[in-house]
Design a protein around this motif. Sequence first.
Motif, short mmCIF file in Angstrom:
data_model
loop_
_atom_site.label_atom_id
_atom_site.label_comp_id
_atom_site.label_asym_id
_atom_site.label_seq_id
_atom_site.Cartn_x
_atom_site.Cartn_y
_atom_site.Cartn_z
N LYS A 183 0.84 -1.19 0.00
CA LYS A 183 0.00 0.00 0.00
C LYS A 183 0.87 1.23 0.00
N GLY A 184 0.28 2.34 -0.35
CA GLY A 184 0.99 3.61 -0.20
C GLY A 184 1.24 4.33 -1.51
N ARG A 185 1.42 5.61 -1.38
CA ARG A 185 1.61 6.50 -2.53
C ARG A 185 2.68 5.97 -3.50
N ASP A 226 -3.84 2.86 -4.73
CA ASP A 226 -2.43 2.57 -4.46
C ASP A 226 -2.30 1.38 -3.53
N ARG A 253 13.39 -0.45 1.39
CA ARG A 253 12.41 0.46 0.77
C ARG A 253 12.55 1.84 1.39
N GLY A 310 10.28 5.93 1.40
CA GLY A 310 9.07 6.65 0.99
C GLY A 310 7.81 6.00 1.54
N HIS A 311 6.66 6.33 0.94
CA HIS A 311 5.37 5.88 1.45
C HIS A 311 5.00 4.55 0.83
N TYR A 341 4.04 0.58 2.16
CA TYR A 341 3.74 -0.23 3.35
C TYR A 341 3.38 -1.64 2.93
N ASP A 342 4.09 -2.59 3.54
CA ASP A 342 3.77 -3.99 3.24
C ASP A 342 2.81 -4.51 4.31
N ILE A 343 1.81 -5.23 3.85
CA ILE A 343 0.75 -5.73 4.74
C ILE A 343 0.76 -7.25 4.68
#
Lengths: 88, 414, 971, 222
Positions: free
Chosen positions: D63-65, D100, D123, D125-126, D128-130
């Motif tokens: 997720k994320g920008r 995103d 990684r 920046g924005h 996110y691993d879920i």
Amino acid sequence: MKIIHCPINGPRPLQEFRFGGELRTMPDPAAASDAEWADYVFNRRGEPGVKREWWCHVPSGTWFIAERDNRTDEFLRTFLHGAGRADG
Amino acid sequence: MPHRLLKFALRKDHPEPRMFRAPARLEDEYDAVIIGGGGHGLAAAYHLAKDHGITNVAVLEKGYLGGGGTGRNTAIIRSNYLTPEGVNFYQASVELFQDLSRELDLNLFYSERGHFTLAHSPASLRTQRWRAEVNKHLGIESEVVGPEFIQKTVPEIDLRVGGHQAPICGALYHPPGAIARHDAVAWGYARGADRKGVEIHQQTAVTGIELRDGEVAGVHTDKGFVKTRKVLSAVAGWTTHITAMIGLRTPLVIHPLQALVTEPLKPWLNSIVVSASLHLYVSQSSRGELVAGASLDPYELISMRSTLDFAEQLGGHLLDLFPCLGDVKVLRQWAGLCDMTPDFSPIMGTTPIKGFYIDAGWGTWGFKATPICGKTMAYTLAHDRDHELIAPFNLSRFGRFELVGEKGAASVGH
Amino acid sequence: MDRRLPPRPGEWIDRGRSVEFRFEGRTYRGFAGDVLASALWASDVRLLGRSFKYHRPRGLYSLAGHDANVMVEDGRRTNLRGDLLPIVPGLDARSVNTAGGLERDRLRFMEWFGRFLPVGFYYKAFHTPRLLFPFYENNMRKIAGLGRINPANTPDDSPKDYAFCDLLVVGAGPAGLAAAIAAGESGLRVLLVDERPRPGGSLAWQTGDSANGPRLEGLLARVRACGNIELRCGTQAGGWYADHWIALFDDRRLTKLRARATLVAAGCFEQPAVFRNNDLPGVMLGSAAQRLIHLYAVKPFDRAVVLAANGDGYRVALDLHAAGVDVAAVADLRREGEPTELARQVAEAGIPVHHGHGVGAAIPGAGKKRIRGATLCPLDSAGNPRTDRAQRVECDGIAMSVGWTPNGGLISQAGGRFVYAENVEQLVPSILPKGVFAAGRANGVFDLDDRIADGTRAGLAAAAHLACTDSSTNGTPPAGPERIVHRGPPPSHPFPIFADKGKKNFVDLDEDLHLADFANAHQEGYDNVELLKRFTTVGMGPSQGKLSNVNAVRILARLNGASINDTGTTTSRPFHQPVSLELLAGRRFHPLRRTPIDPWHARMSAVMMHVGDWLRPEYYPREGRSRDVCIHDEAANVRRNVGLIDVGTLGKLRIDGPDAAAFLERIYTGRFGKQAVGSLRYGLACDETGVIIEDGIIARLADDRFYVSATTSGVAEFFREMQRWALIWGMDVRLSNSTGQLAAMNVAGPHSREALHELTQTDLSPEAFPYLGVREGTVAGAPAILLRVGFVGELGYEVHVPASYGLHVWQSLVGAGERFSIQPFGVEAQRLLRLEKGHLIVGQDTDALTTPDEADVAWAIGKGKPFFVGMRSLEIVRKRPLSRRLVGLTFANGTPLPEECHLIIAEGEIAGRITSIAPNSTLGHPIAMAFVRPDLAEPGTAVRIRLDDGTFSEGRVAKLPFYDPESARQR
Amino acid sequence: MTMPETPPRRSPIHDLLEARGAEFRVVGGVALAVRFPTAENHADVPKSVGLCDQSGLPKLGLKGRDAESWLANQRVDVPAAIYDSRPLPDGGVIVRFGTDEFFLEGGVGGEFVPALAAELESRSGHLYDIHREEAAFVLLGSRVGEVLSQTCALDFRALPPRRVVFTRVAGVSCGIFPDSADNVPSYRIWVDYASAPYLWETLVEIVESLGGSVVPSPRGRV
């Protein structure tokens, strides 16, 4: 069973959705009087007519806004939060 | 054989007079106008005339008598509520109900059956004990009972609920829980009010309410304008329609509540059985039909359409509880409207608008309150002051954040 | 005597398969394809049932599924309709609602009482004296009702289906077949259903013309030829619901159909005439006689009178004649008689026709179990029978063909309207909702060719409608062929109702209502159709007024001197035919959620409890130990050594993004902006009214990454609300609910560090990983989040790992903890431990109105915050004095103990409530949490709690927590 | 102190398969049922309906920008529209779940997704691993439609191929991925790990009532 058109997931049966109540705008908590705040918290526009409401498509977790006539149960249109502001 | 029946048999012509007249036209002015010809409105009219001598009263009904919640509910009467305010109020209603057939000289088939609220979890059993203790404290027959008692009283119940869900671990038992013939309650009050001079106008819809300097001055109807300084709104599921006419804001939202009825069966179910976690309540009418309902429809709607979902769910839950009913056939399903409040307590009494009185917030529990609403709202209109029994239910409680928590730990009503 | 006719083309019975069955204890034979009523009639049995109220003899009446007086039970099922129930070998049917059998039903005396039981009598009697009513009611209930339930019965849970089509056509008669063909051939996916076991509708039995067989075959051939029409017989469309969602029932299952349009070609219900004894065995609808002859090859009577008001009646006379019945007379209510060809054919058959005549009465035979004659009366100018000029005709049957009413329930359920049309003297659809179409007799079209043409018209209209809804613009469809309008005389008589002094002329056979009842109800003020229905119960019986509502409205209209349209009709509700609960319920799904550790719990034969959708171990039973002892020992082992609990059902959320901390500060009452990475904080959440709804742990994994726990039963709703707030506030956060994706376990107790140490490289030393810390690492090789929490008040670590590693990690912990005598503990032990620690459980120690002040957790509210959900409301609430406070209670050993939710009583008033109690805590004495009035909240105060039996228990208010106040053990 | 090897990932219905006498093989860190004692073999499946467990395959949620650009940099073919999918080099699939938000599932024995996950360590920046641990069941065969029509209120004939739909199957929320191949109708069902045993038992009952059977996991996607 009603079909609701989710802006993201398309037409789906009602059982996939959850009703989120009327779309309300919160007054500025700092500025609002106790009476104004209580009115926001408790009172609703429950009268017959076309309402703006929150609906959520549960399997995908999609919240959106629906314009619905609470007398006929007809959904006039659905759109994502924010998207509806421009055209009224 | 009761002499009344002999009278019928021995007279050639039908001896019964009209139960209620059909006045030709509206008068120009009434001391009070009651909107809604359901049980509540008619009972209020009856008590205005009987208790307070106010007889120049018009009851305006847009449809027919008892055509709203009165004729659509499942006719359960009980007083085993959670809050002391609620218990005292509903208990006063039960006491009036117990003598109402005599009072109105009409057999309302008031039938004490005993009322079970089943608990499927320790948490819900806790809530039931809470109710039981408050009830007992206020002198109401109410107690927590174990599975054995339930099985003994209603042998057809499957305490395992089919085995795929939490089993029944107990219940709140309320011996005075009763059912009654709901339509007759409206007719009885109508006849009583009519005989005391109240005018009942059916097929008469209110189109507006006239305010002068923030006070009620009259009512507009599709049959013309009538002057009055006191208006009682007793229209439950149609309340938001009326309050919108005068811009009165309330927390009320309208949800449909559905019910169904089966073909008649020989008597087997003598108790009223409610299960919150199965969203089910069921009783057997004196005609032999099973009358069953569920919890509210999950979203706001001011329409009395039926849904298949409801019938499927309720059918399933009935069989979870009573596996032997598989072959029993559903005749008909229908819906009513419920005006819901955030705390599951009614909204009654005076309002910020002088001369406008409200009797609403009846959700799923309006029928059982009919007699006491009539009495207390009549008092409130007559004295322009909330009757003490209903003071806690005034609309103003929300502004003060002083809710009357019937929701308790959250469960369905009926 | 066998009334079976020689074989005839199109008959529904299979003469090759003889079926033996029993009725009322006697054995009969019929054929496969017979229904009970046809097979019995074929064996010359005419008394098929007794009526609801008066227990009058009743026979075959409609043979169309509306014979509510012919109800039987078969040993398993009850209230089975004799005119629908197929006979099968071994069927043993008994009539319901008789006392001592059908023949000599002891309740037949009820009829003698009839004169004492005027309409609504029960409202006017038995209620005084009050004490006697229960006795009266008891007996009334016994007399009322139909079949008995069978307590041994078990439901079949047949699967349900979802189905989809473009157009549903209801009714496979001439109109329906034509409609399906028209629509199917224009490319629509059509589902064609008919409630009867075979297609054809009235073509199969009504118009008796030898050309009809081939005609039906022709239509069916075109249906088969067209690839996209599915025909389902024996399937009723039970109800129409929003957006063309239709309940289809066959004998096995419920199919939930989503159509894009609905076409109703379901024909008509024939309506009875009202005259004296019009209910006795031998009096039947003309269509019933025709069904007997054409479908079941049964000779209805030996000598018949036909009461006619339309050509259909003449058709009936001819069919009876052809079947060898001596038709003694046709009484035609119409002065001018029948204008068509049929009149000539009837004359040629030598059947005497009496114009302007009605039937005054049916003359009952012995015991009223069959009729032996009829009186024919000329009608005066007002249409009333001149009984003084009655002539008597011997006959054993009267067939009534006086009119029809559309089978349009689905149309009105869809929001359609009907209007009374003079050209047919009956209701016809006036307003059809979008996507709903009507054809054939349901649409007021009666001539056979017209019906087929009307079907084609409607089918094309449906196709056009769907075509243009496809092309987005929901404009109205192009008009198809002109609506076909009925020609010739009306097929229905405006008032086939003939008054009679006595009370034996029935309007509603289900409810035993006769003509006088309506006049009486009207006189009492029930002059509105809805009030009349409720007062008389007309139309409320098993056939739902299909044969009585129309006449009832005609009667009421006359009484009011109003038109039918001004009088109105009652609304039709599902179901078309009554539906069994087992069909409605079908197979039920009961979703259940299990943690990854579930197989291990099962191996330990843990006692599982339902928590929402989840199953959780309540406790782990041990040989010869009581439940309470097991729970106590589990708890004690946590205090003494180390315990392991599966907390996988806890909500597990991820809050990521630049605004994550700011977002949490708006959702929760606390502060998180300055929360250090690698640390935990308690989170308390309120709703907008300031009521506590959630609590949990908030762990900061990075500046922009938070890991949050929530309550088992609250998380789903709470997460949805979080998602909505994020939208409303327009914050840059990404929310994830990983509840089911992660396993979670809490290893707690003095030895937990040593036990865990074996399995991880993460430095567990108090300095490196202090209380309220969070670390990401591995446990037993699996990626893990470790949280140092103190819910149970001991040194402890929550270990969260991907679900697919959960069982492995759990088992590794059990192994590693073995030498520290690790033991699993369940939900109950945890409740006890947290109670000792004074931690509240949202939903148990709080209720639907509990604020943070009342629950004494105001410390969790961040001071001077600009906003959090519920904050402004709490400001208002705080202007009132506090009404209750959550406190601890201790009890001396040996005192009788209250249960949760017993009340605290002070000066005779309710002064509080026990919310949690632990009779045998590890502290050696009972403890509890309770709400008390603030003036009782001072530690040391004695409070009295009323027990079930009214006696009192005494406890003392104690400071929380009970256990380890300095929280030394969990650091 | 000895550190254990990374253990094999375990399907939520491992025990249910074991109870059927399944033989397991660990492929790419997943214990897969590769054979059943009964005559449940693949060949008949297309004629009726087969149910196959492919849970435990490596998965990754992003997720994320910056998620999309990061994936692009990893030379992942990123689907453009929400719910669209693209194949991954190892036979797996990537689906776009939101503007995103992405979901990746590796193929059987595939190394691509684990490798990608490893890349995340570095990684910035924005992004996110879920944790994604959905169970994956595959329904295939000519009578698949009947299984779905008993459990799901959607008209699957109307669905475009290889596009995910989120709906409810037998009362639980699922993602359904139509990935029919060589004229064998086939649907992949992703369901929450915790609900998987319930859904599996329900589907098995229906599949067997239709004359179908549980089938072993083939190598690679069906």
